[in-house]
Design a protein around this motif. Sequence first.
Motif, PDB file in Angstrom:
ATOM      1  N   LEU A  67      55.990  15.090  18.825  1.00 38.36           N
ATOM      2  CA  LEU A  67      54.744  16.661  19.409  1.00 38.36           C
ATOM      3  C   LEU A  67      53.489  16.525  20.653  1.00 38.36           C
ATOM      4  O   LEU A  67      53.190  15.228  21.161  1.00 38.36           O
ATOM      5  CB  LEU A  67      53.360  16.179  18.311  1.00 38.36           C
ATOM      6  N   VAL A  68      53.876  17.416  21.740  1.00 38.17           N
ATOM      7  CA  VAL A  68      53.361  16.914  23.496  1.00 38.17           C
ATOM      8  C   VAL A  68      52.079  17.212  23.695  1.00 38.17           C
ATOM      9  O   VAL A  68      51.595  17.342  24.519  1.00 38.17           O
ATOM     10  CB  VAL A  68      54.241  17.312  23.825  1.00 38.17           C
ATOM     11  N   GLY A  69      51.716  18.306  22.926  1.00 33.18           N
ATOM     12  CA  GLY A  69      50.370  19.271  22.985  1.00 33.18           C
ATOM     13  C   GLY A  69      49.654  19.059  21.441  1.00 33.18           C
ATOM     14  O   GLY A  69      49.910  19.924  20.730  1.00 33.18           O
ATOM     15  N   LEU A  70      48.098  19.067  21.986  1.00 32.37           N
ATOM     16  CA  LEU A  70      46.809  20.020  21.134  1.00 32.37           C
ATOM     17  C   LEU A  70      46.641  20.771  21.738  1.00 32.37           C
ATOM     18  O   LEU A  70      45.626  19.775  22.865  1.00 32.37           O
ATOM     19  CB  LEU A  70      46.358  19.159  20.313  1.00 32.37           C
ATOM     20  N   ARG A  71      45.739  21.764  21.185  1.00 34.87           N
ATOM     21  CA  ARG A  71      44.239  22.508  21.999  1.00 34.87           C
ATOM     22  C   ARG A  71      43.180  21.731  21.514  1.00 34.87           C
ATOM     23  O   ARG A  71      43.312  21.176  20.406  1.00 34.87           O
ATOM     24  CB  ARG A  71      44.745  24.373  21.552  1.00 34.87           C
ATOM     25  N   GLY A  72      42.320  22.706  22.467  1.00 38.75           N
ATOM     26  CA  GLY A  72      40.533  21.765  22.126  1.00 38.75           C
ATOM     27  C   GLY A  72      40.356  23.013  22.141  1.00 38.75           C
ATOM     28  O   GLY A  72      40.212  23.681  21.227  1.00 38.75           O
ATOM     29  N   GLY A  73      39.118  22.617  21.774  1.00 39.32           N
ATOM     30  CA  GLY A  73      37.978  23.380  21.162  1.00 39.32           C
ATOM     31  C   GLY A  73      36.481  23.260  21.266  1.00 39.32           C
ATOM     32  O   GLY A  73      36.417  22.354  21.899  1.00 39.32           O
ATOM     33  N   CYS A  74      36.106  24.126  21.839  1.00 37.09           N
ATOM     34  CA  CYS A  74      34.310  24.812  21.791  1.00 37.09           C
ATOM     35  C   CYS A  74      33.781  26.423  20.954  1.00 37.09           C
ATOM     36  O   CYS A  74      34.819  26.900  20.742  1.00 37.09           O
ATOM     37  CB  CYS A  74      34.319  24.566  23.262  1.00 37.09           C
ATOM     38  N   GLY A  75      33.090  26.158  20.926  1.00 41.67           N
ATOM     39  CA  GLY A  75      32.199  27.608  20.248  1.00 41.67           C
ATOM     40  C   GLY A  75      30.990  27.727  20.841  1.00 41.67           C
ATOM     41  O   GLY A  75      29.904  26.927  20.877  1.00 41.67           O
TER      42      GLY A  75
ATOM     43  N   GLU B 256      54.141  30.507  23.631  1.00 44.30           N
ATOM     44  CA  GLU B 256      53.604  29.997  24.659  1.00 44.30           C
ATOM     45  C   GLU B 256      51.801  29.672  24.585  1.00 44.30           C
ATOM     46  O   GLU B 256      51.428  29.172  24.625  1.00 44.30           O
ATOM     47  CB  GLU B 256      54.092  31.020  25.531  1.00 44.30           C
ATOM     48  N   ARG B 257      51.272  31.783  23.755  1.00 45.97           N
ATOM     49  CA  ARG B 257      50.182  31.520  23.289  1.00 45.97           C
ATOM     50  C   ARG B 257      49.205  30.683  22.997  1.00 45.97           C
ATOM     51  O   ARG B 257      48.517  29.974  23.162  1.00 45.97           O
ATOM     52  CB  ARG B 257      50.573  33.520  23.003  1.00 45.97           C
ATOM     53  N   ILE B 258      50.416  30.394  21.320  1.00 47.90           N
ATOM     54  CA  ILE B 258      50.321  29.503  20.907  1.00 47.90           C
ATOM     55  C   ILE B 258      49.350  27.978  21.103  1.00 47.90           C
ATOM     56  O   ILE B 258      48.259  27.734  21.048  1.00 47.90           O
ATOM     57  CB  ILE B 258      50.382  30.009  19.375  1.00 47.90           C
ATOM     58  N   TRP B 259      50.726  27.704  21.992  1.00 49.39           N
ATOM     59  CA  TRP B 259      51.244  26.532  22.154  1.00 49.39           C
ATOM     60  C   TRP B 259      50.215  25.979  23.904  1.00 49.39           C
ATOM     61  O   TRP B 259      49.848  25.188  23.469  1.00 49.39           O
ATOM     62  CB  TRP B 259      51.983  25.900  22.062  1.00 49.39           C
ATOM     63  N   ALA B 260      50.805  26.586  24.424  1.00 49.75           N
ATOM     64  CA  ALA B 260      49.778  26.345  25.190  1.00 49.75           C
ATOM     65  C   ALA B 260      48.646  27.349  26.586  1.00 49.75           C
ATOM     66  O   ALA B 260      48.729  26.815  27.773  1.00 49.75           O
ATOM     67  CB  ALA B 260      50.815  26.224  26.201  1.00 49.75           C
ATOM     68  N   ARG B 261      47.909  27.900  25.931  1.00 47.17           N
ATOM     69  CA  ARG B 261      47.254  28.906  26.889  1.00 47.17           C
ATOM     70  C   ARG B 261      45.824  28.731  25.695  1.00 47.17           C
ATOM     71  O   ARG B 261      46.122  29.247  24.441  1.00 47.17           O
ATOM     72  CB  ARG B 261      47.655  30.658  26.613  1.00 47.17           C
ATOM     73  N   PRO B 262      45.086  29.125  26.508  1.00 50.07           N
ATOM     74  CA  PRO B 262      43.251  28.972  25.991  1.00 50.07           C
ATOM     75  C   PRO B 262      43.160  30.310  25.335  1.00 50.07           C
ATOM     76  O   PRO B 262      43.583  31.284  25.955  1.00 50.07           O
ATOM     77  CB  PRO B 262      42.882  29.012  26.914  1.00 50.07           C
TER      78      PRO B 262
ATOM     79  N   CYS C  71      36.789  28.882  20.437  1.00 53.09           N
ATOM     80  CA  CYS C  71      37.806  29.157  21.987  1.00 53.09           C
ATOM     81  C   CYS C  71      38.984  27.439  21.473  1.00 53.09           C
ATOM     82  O   CYS C  71      38.610  26.877  20.972  1.00 53.09           O
ATOM     83  CB  CYS C  71      36.929  28.806  23.088  1.00 53.09           C
ATOM     84  N   ARG C  72      39.975  28.197  21.623  1.00 53.09           N
ATOM     85  CA  ARG C  72      40.619  27.042  21.922  1.00 53.09           C
ATOM     86  C   ARG C  72      40.968  27.232  23.367  1.00 53.09           C
ATOM     87  O   ARG C  72      41.979  27.841  23.969  1.00 53.09           O
ATOM     88  CB  ARG C  72      42.504  27.394  20.769  1.00 53.09           C
ATOM     89  N   LEU C  73      41.056  25.771  23.501  1.00 54.47           N
ATOM     90  CA  LEU C  73      41.355  25.404  24.794  1.00 54.47           C
ATOM     91  C   LEU C  73      42.480  24.616  25.065  1.00 54.47           C
ATOM     92  O   LEU C  73      43.364  24.004  24.494  1.00 54.47           O
ATOM     93  CB  LEU C  73      40.063  23.832  25.808  1.00 54.47           C
ATOM     94  N   VAL C  74      43.085  24.286  26.506  1.00 54.45           N
ATOM     95  CA  VAL C  74      44.522  23.584  26.811  1.00 54.45           C
ATOM     96  C   VAL C  74      43.890  22.652  27.663  1.00 54.45           C
ATOM     97  O   VAL C  74      42.978  23.212  28.487  1.00 54.45           O
ATOM     98  CB  VAL C  74      45.640  24.742  26.908  1.00 54.45           C
ATOM     99  N   ALA C  75      45.392  21.996  28.223  1.00 52.26           N
ATOM    100  CA  ALA C  75      45.077  21.182  29.193  1.00 52.26           C
ATOM    101  C   ALA C  75      44.923  21.425  30.517  1.00 52.26           C
ATOM    102  O   ALA C  75      45.676  22.807  30.653  1.00 52.26           O
ATOM    103  CB  ALA C  75      45.670  20.129  29.435  1.00 52.26           C
TER     104      ALA C  75
ATOM    105  N   SER D 279      51.403  22.131  19.225  1.00 48.69           N
ATOM    106  CA  SER D 279      50.204  22.109  18.302  1.00 48.69           C
ATOM    107  C   SER D 279      48.846  23.546  18.386  1.00 48.69           C
ATOM    108  O   SER D 279      48.557  23.274  19.380  1.00 48.69           O
ATOM    109  CB  SER D 279      49.474  21.349  17.405  1.00 48.69           C
ATOM    110  N   GLY D 280      48.478  24.319  18.340  1.00 46.33           N
ATOM    111  CA  GLY D 280      47.578  25.451  18.580  1.00 46.33           C
ATOM    112  C   GLY D 280      46.331  24.814  17.917  1.00 46.33           C
ATOM    113  O   GLY D 280      44.925  25.056  18.245  1.00 46.33           O
ATOM    114  N   GLY D 281      46.718  23.776  16.802  1.00 42.86           N
ATOM    115  CA  GLY D 281      45.391  23.495  16.107  1.00 42.86           C
ATOM    116  C   GLY D 281      44.392  22.627  16.799  1.00 42.86           C
ATOM    117  O   GLY D 281      45.248  21.822  18.337  1.00 42.86           O
TER     118      GLY D 281
END
Lengths: 455, 455
Positions: B192-200, B291-297, B327-331, B397-399
């Motif tokens: 597992l190399v990435g997770l999305r962040g979030g805010c709202g 890519e949209r789920i894993w690496a794009r906000p 929002c789901r956020l990425v690095a 993960s998109g979560g």
Amino acid sequence: MGTWNDYLEQNQPRFFAELLDFLRIPSISALSEHAADVQRAAEWVAARVTAAGMEHVQILATGGHPVVYADWLHAPGKPTVMIYGHFDVQPADPYDLWTSPPFAPEVREDRVYARGASDDKGNMLVPILAVEALLKSQGALPVNLKFFFEGQEEIGSPQLGDFIPKHTDLLACDMVLSSDGGQWSEEQPLVLVGLRGGCGVQIDVKAAKADLHSGMYGGMVQNPIHALTTIIAGLHAADGRVTVPGFYDQVRPLSAQDRERIAQVPFDAAAEKASLEVPGFFGEAGYTPRERIWARPTLEVNGIWGGFQGEGVKTVLPSEAHAKITCRLVADQNPTQIVELLIDHISRQVIPGVTVSVKPLAFRAYPYLVPEDEPGNVVVREILHEIYGVEPFYVRSGGSIPVCSLFQRHLGAYTASFGFALDDENIHSPDEFFRLSSFRKGQSAYCTLLERLGR
Amino acid sequence: MGTWNDYLEQNQPRFFAELLDFLRIPSISALSEHAADVQRAAEWVAARVTAAGMEHVQILATGGHPVVYADWLHAPGKPTVMIYGHFDVQPADPYDLWTSPPFAPEVREDRVYARGASDDKGNMLVPILAVEALLKSQGALPVNLKFFFEGQEEIGSPQLGDFIPKHTDLLACDMVLSSDGGQWSEEQPLVLVGLRGGCGVQIDVKAAKADLHSGMYGGMVQNPIHALTTIIAGLHAADGRVTVPGFYDQVRPLSAQDRERIAQVPFDAAAEKASLEVPGFFGEAGYTPRERIWARPTLEVNGIWGGFQGEGVKTVLPSEAHAKITCRLVADQNPTQIVELLIDHISRQVIPGVTVSVKPLAFRAYPYLVPEDEPGNVVVREILHEIYGVEPFYVRSGGSIPVCSLFQRHLGAYTASFGFALDDENIHSPDEFFRLSSFRKGQSAYCTLLERLGR
Ligand SMILES: [Zn+2]
Ligand SMILES: [Zn+2]
């Protein structure tokens, strides 16, 4: 025999007592536990119009609450006038906000307080008393007359759309006078010349079979709320116009005279803004607020919903989103055609990843606009001018009164509003009242009006 | 003393009995009536890590459910590794959909069925047993070790955002291994190399002080639903991009290698479409669904509401309309900054006739992306390769897993996911189970991993 005016004067105490009797019947059409009271009110009205001297009195079934019909048709060569009113009333809750109980009428100063006093029992009793005065003082009426009183106006007259076209012979007439209306103020009369119609659709947008996790699927699966807001935002241009192709095609443009008449009716924008607590008005470019309400069609989203509405956060990608839309229509728009335009336009939009369905709502009323020279309204205007000493305002309503368009479409008869309610009389609210001065003034006005129509 | 493997072999019957004991505790963090059970689970874990030979065992208060800490720090010059897991579980309803009761674990074939079997009690017991095997067989661990087990993961770890920054000395470490994770399949490992962040944010639109009659006011007073849908529709371009200025400024672009790694992970679009029952996928132009789920906000409306939502028609012009957006956020997006951009952008829109307010929602998670050469992940990849005989998938993960970003931000330590759950194990659903083969395989894998990290 004396004059009708002598008769009215002599009988005021009895008429007043009868008004109180009528107001004691809790004929609330919206509450099924009061259905027997609505029936009782119909029987009261039938007996009262019989006593007034009307003939062929009938209580007719509609499938819902009944209607009362009566006629007097012995004026050959004279027009046939039908008088309309309703004997059902709005619910009275909250009861604790009433100063005196809603179905125990009480007189305070010049006013009788009770549910239905103004809307419409006080107003609909008026022409019955006028007809009695004419018949008892002169032995005849100056016109052929029909009474058509209904018991379901406060729930939108759901059965009349079927009933009226099935009884066009019985109800045939040259014009309708509606007792269910009012005047602008104690000093200022009005003539009602237009009503808006209406129709509506529901939009349902569906994406996945169930709500999804917005982390796991957000960005890959279309959000039905995004789709729905795109559709809805596209239904209006920035200048407030509706963008549905063909929407305005049948709209009768405002003439210079129309605009002048509308402008003559006072509108205190600052007071209205303050009372509504809105930061400003907004509507279709090129029209005044009054023109927008009275003479231009609109499209309003009445409700929207989808996804999570609770406290806090739930990061859901919803499965569905919905909106209910109704239009207000003006002459000569056709509600059935407008529904088709809406369904066509919305269904034609291509939004990837969702299915959009549009279905008609059970709301379909034709707009209604009385011609300048319609004889009923011409005479109503004259008489109001004589009584009040000033020219009436020519007023439209932004709302819909389905029965007026039903009379027009199925009987070919326009309705002249001839009632004496005033805006401050708390109709549909606690402490509804009717002015006894209006009760008396209306009786003479109806006698004069019927005489004038018989010339 | 034998090898750690001998120790594991000899003690499997006892370990299995302990797993069943652990699963019998209904430590449901979401239900306040189970708070004592969560505490009991903490005490069970504290006793178990003590028995395993760990030191400084503490149950620490967080303001909510407790955490369990323990350490063994006698490997000078070696890295300090912290192992993470959670002893709370999801609610188990509907109980009648379980084949055997959720807190009466039952073994059928190679599987133990119980709530929490896979998520995360079975998986978090694995490293405890591995550590016991190493300590009992060798008298020492190859690295300095800390355990950090929490009791509130299933409710979003609400107190850890305060707890971790206040305990940075206690929790200081070079890397974290998380037992709360899984593999791609029985044959295919993953890193597992990435997770999305979030805010709202929540948007509240207000027009008049109360709901109005759409006939009397429609066309003159702005409809807050129209205003809200205009705002929301404007947040995305037709190609799926978010239009909020600056939204993408901090997004780390996908390298060719990133895209290649994502493309290596199988994605059966047709099967996915059929299972979700969507007519198609939709997302930001220029990216694959993965890519949209894993690496794009993303920016999703989670809920919208206003006006009438009932059966039938109510021709209301609503007073208010509302929407919740996350929002789901990425690095390297910063959730606090994104909330500011959203509030700025939405507040700046001028929509006549309404007031628009925007407020942050209580959801703020930093995105998380592990560098290619992060030592924990490098070793995890090696060992998974050895165990499974194939190269692991590099998975994002998109979560959001808030605790991973907390460890990174406050301890400077990346988390390597090292768990053995599989996708079919019904986590968060009835009939959750864990494979006994994974339970055994994980124990050896953790021993090997700790040895390798100590080299
Ligand atoms: Zn009425
Ligand atoms: Zn978990």
